[in-house]
Enzyme design. Structure first.
Site, short mmCIF file in Angstrom:
data_model
loop_
_atom_site.label_atom_id
_atom_site.label_comp_id
_atom_site.label_asym_id
_atom_site.label_seq_id
_atom_site.Cartn_x
_atom_site.Cartn_y
_atom_site.Cartn_z
CB THR A 1 14.77 3.11 4.77
OG1 THR A 1 15.88 2.22 4.39
CG2 THR A 1 13.84 3.59 5.21
CG ASP B 1 -2.33 0.98 1.55
OD1 ASP B 1 -1.46 2.23 0.64
OD2 ASP B 1 -2.49 1.64 2.86
CE LYS C 1 7.83 4.92 14.76
NZ LYS C 1 8.26 2.90 14.85
CD GLU D 1 27.12 4.90 7.47
OE1 GLU D 1 27.08 3.85 7.40
OE2 GLU D 1 26.10 5.56 7.37
CG ASN E 1 19.51 6.89 5.25
OD1 ASN E 1 20.13 7.22 6.00
ND2 ASN E 1 19.93 5.27 5.65
CB CYS F 1 24.24 7.48 10.97
SG CYS F 1 23.96 6.59 9.40
CB SER G 1 18.06 0.10 13.63
OG SER G 1 18.83 0.99 13.23
CG HIS H 1 20.71 9.87 11.39
ND1 HIS H 1 20.91 10.11 10.11
CD2 HIS H 1 20.16 8.92 12.23
CE1 HIS H 1 21.06 9.08 10.01
NE2 HIS H 1 20.58 7.87 11.05
N1 COA Z 1 -0.91 2.83 6.25
C1 COA Z 1 -0.12 3.67 6.90
N2 COA Z 1 1.49 3.43 7.95
C2 COA Z 1 1.18 2.02 7.64
C3 COA Z 1 0.50 0.75 6.88
C4 COA Z 1 -0.16 1.80 5.70
N3 COA Z 1 -1.08 0.72 5.06
N4 COA Z 1 0.98 -0.12 6.84
C5 COA Z 1 2.48 -0.18 7.58
N5 COA Z 1 1.99 0.81 7.89
C6 COA Z 1 3.55 1.06 9.25
C7 COA Z 1 3.91 -0.02 10.19
O1 COA Z 1 2.08 0.76 11.43
C8 COA Z 1 4.30 0.54 10.98
O2 COA Z 1 4.65 2.10 11.29
P1 COA Z 1 5.35 2.31 13.48
O3 COA Z 1 6.28 2.00 12.46
O4 COA Z 1 4.49 3.31 13.38
O5 COA Z 1 4.95 0.68 13.86
C9 COA Z 1 5.05 1.01 9.67
O6 COA Z 1 4.31 1.78 8.67
C10 COA Z 1 6.77 0.32 9.42
O7 COA Z 1 5.68 -0.33 9.15
P2 COA Z 1 6.89 -1.53 8.99
O8 COA Z 1 5.61 -3.58 8.37
O9 COA Z 1 7.61 -1.91 10.45
O10 COA Z 1 7.72 -2.08 8.19
P3 COA Z 1 8.99 -3.47 7.53
O11 COA Z 1 9.20 -4.28 8.60
O12 COA Z 1 8.41 -3.24 5.80
O13 COA Z 1 10.17 -2.34 7.72
C11 COA Z 1 11.71 -0.48 8.66
C12 COA Z 1 10.54 -0.58 8.77
C13 COA Z 1 11.88 0.89 8.38
C14 COA Z 1 12.39 -1.37 9.51
C15 COA Z 1 12.02 -0.96 7.39
O14 COA Z 1 12.69 -0.69 6.20
C16 COA Z 1 14.05 -1.42 7.86
O15 COA Z 1 14.52 -1.84 7.93
N6 COA Z 1 15.04 0.22 7.53
C17 COA Z 1 16.22 0.64 7.91
C18 COA Z 1 15.87 1.60 8.74
C19 COA Z 1 17.14 1.67 9.52
O16 COA Z 1 17.97 2.47 8.55
N7 COA Z 1 17.71 1.65 10.60
C20 COA Z 1 19.53 2.06 10.62
C21 COA Z 1 20.28 3.19 10.94
S1 COA Z 1 19.16 4.17 11.66
#
Ligand code: COA
Length: 387
Positions: free
Chosen positions: A152, A29, A242, A79, A275, A111, A201, A233
């Site tokens: 990301t 979505d 958050k 990095e 990012n 970062c 993370s 960041h």
């Molecule tokens: N409408 C609105 N929000 C929606 C949605 C929709 N249709 N479907 C899902 N979401 C929201 C979820 O509720 C969640 O929100 P929350 O974080 O507030 O709980 C968010 O979207 C992400 O959904 P999730 O299922 O957790 O996503 P994911 O399993 O695909 O993973 C990350 C998301 C961010 C964890 C992933 O992209 C990742 O690992 N990124 C790298 C992070 C990073 O760089 N870390 C190191 C640097 S500091």
């Protein structure tokens, strides 16, 4: 004596993917990416843009406004390093024709790299107030096609000039730092793609934010309501949202509204660039300066986080007339001129850029004239040139 940020330049490559297109291609979505992750577009680096070329291009944004002979220090935080030994700073120094007396080196802590450089530069300028320091953060965030982290990704660089009597932000002395040896995100030497435990993370980032923010306020005898804005960041903008929600929890209505409005202003560039690892916090700062409602003297908090993990909270005050030092129109043009890629084009360019070119194969860039690019490898030596 006041020391701080005198100039900010940023660069991002000339191609992007729209998150709605990516969501459709990945059977998600679009609102998950737009709202749940908080990203609208992400810049894509082709094989001709790397950390070095982007760092040069970011610094070129302000180079003609500064006295090059005063630059005594050049730090490159990344990095996405292009060499295990030689620092990116030396390629940059050569392209910018800085004096051979400049102290040039590279730093790394995920970062946190640009912040690490900024803190060293700040101390350097306090000791050598007649000299200035260039500090660059430059990265390509690559998690891989069809991974959870794909949304990301991004590419870009931010370059700062640190000086005495700065014209944008005066840094306040003191900081709160916090570190732990953990594995939330890393990139082993044998991989061009990052390894990440994204949920862990996010949790560590928020824990470290609480720790450093509360400690900083206690040290400095400050309250949340004293901040006109807090910048974070932003590997993806939802992560900072958050943290910002934690910052304003239990605060009065006016503080709540002010810190939410400033967060909205500060995420604009990041939501459209993606990012950029080391530069992400400072891209958000630039976004705040361009889109926020700041006035001279306003106290701004800055939260820096590097996985692995190291965090730091510090603050700065806005300098009168800061707007005149910022090229908002130029920054907007950089985004507006990008070419939109289809998901197929993005996947092809992404995969090509993972391969090192063979010796003596010359790469040709489609960036605008004047932009630096990586032109290939000759005799095992990377070549950079201006278009
Ligand atoms: N409408 C609105 N929000 C929606 C949605 C929709 N249709 N479907 C899902 N979401 C929201 C979820 O509720 C969640 O929100 P929350 O974080 O507030 O709980 C968010 O979207 C992400 O959904 P999730 O299922 O957790 O996503 P994911 O399993 O695909 O993973 C990350 C998301 C961010 C964890 C992933 O992209 C990742 O690992 N990124 C790298 C992070 C990073 O760089 N870390 C190191 C640097 S500091």
């Amino acid at each position: 004596m006041k020391v701080g940020i005198d100039q900010i330049g940023y660069f991002t490559p000339n191609k992007y993917v729209d998150m709605v297109d990516l969501a459709h291609a990945r059977n998600q979505d679009p609102n998950k990416f737009l709202i749940g992750i908080g990203q609208s577009k992400m810049s894509v680096a082709d094989a001709t843009q790397d950390a070095v070329s982007m760092g040069i291009n970011a610094t070129l944004r302000y180079l003609n406004k500064i006295n090059k002979s005063k630059v005594g220090l050049l730090i490159f935080g990344t990095e996405s390093s292009v060499d295990q030994s030689k620092s990116g700073s030396l390629f940059v120094k050569s392209a910018l024709k800085l004096d051979p007396s400049v102290r040039a080196f590279e730093v790394k802590e995920a970062c946190f790299g640009l912040t690490a450089g900024l803190m060293i530069a700040q101390d350097f300028v306090r000791l050598h107030p007649d000299q200035t320091a260039i500090v660059i953060g430059s990265d390509i965030a690559r998690y891989g096609l069809k991974t959870a982290g794909e949304v990301t990704q991004g590419a870009g660089s931010v370059s700062l000039l640190i000086s005495s009597n700065p014209r944008i932000l005066e840094l306040n002395e003191g900081h709160s730092a916090y570190s732990e040896d953990i594995n939330d995100f890393w990139r082993p030497n044998n991989s061009k793609l990052a390894k990440v435990d994204g949920k862990y993370s996010t949790q560590v980032y928020l824990d470290f934010f609480k720790h450093t923010f509360n400690d900083y306020k206690e040290q400095k005898n400050l309250e949340t309501k004293d901040f006109a804005a807090i910048v974070y960041h932003l590997p993806f903008t939802k992560m900072g949202l958050k943290a910002n929600r934690i910052a304003i929890e239990g605060e009065d209505e006016e503080t709540n509204a002010r810190l939410m409005d400033s967060f909205t202003a500060a995420k604009e560039l990041n939501a459209n660039v993606g990012n950029i690892y080391t530069g992400s916090l400072y891209l958000s700062l630039l976004s705040l300066l361009e889109n926020g409602d700041l006035k001279a003297g306003d106290l701004t908090g800055l939260f820096s986080y590097g996985s692995g993990a190291m965090a730091e909270f510090y603050s700065a005050n806005v300098v009168e007339g800061y707007e005149k030092q910022i090229d908002k129109a130029g920054d907007e043009a950089l985004l507006a001129k990008r070419k939109k890629l289809s998901v197929d084009e993005y996947e092809r360019i992404f995969s090509e850029a993972l391969e090192d070119p063979k010796n003596d194969v010359e790469l040709v860039s489609d960036e605008d004239s004047g932009k630096y690019y990586f032109a290939g490898i000759k005799d095992d030596i990377r070549q950079y040139q201006a278009k």
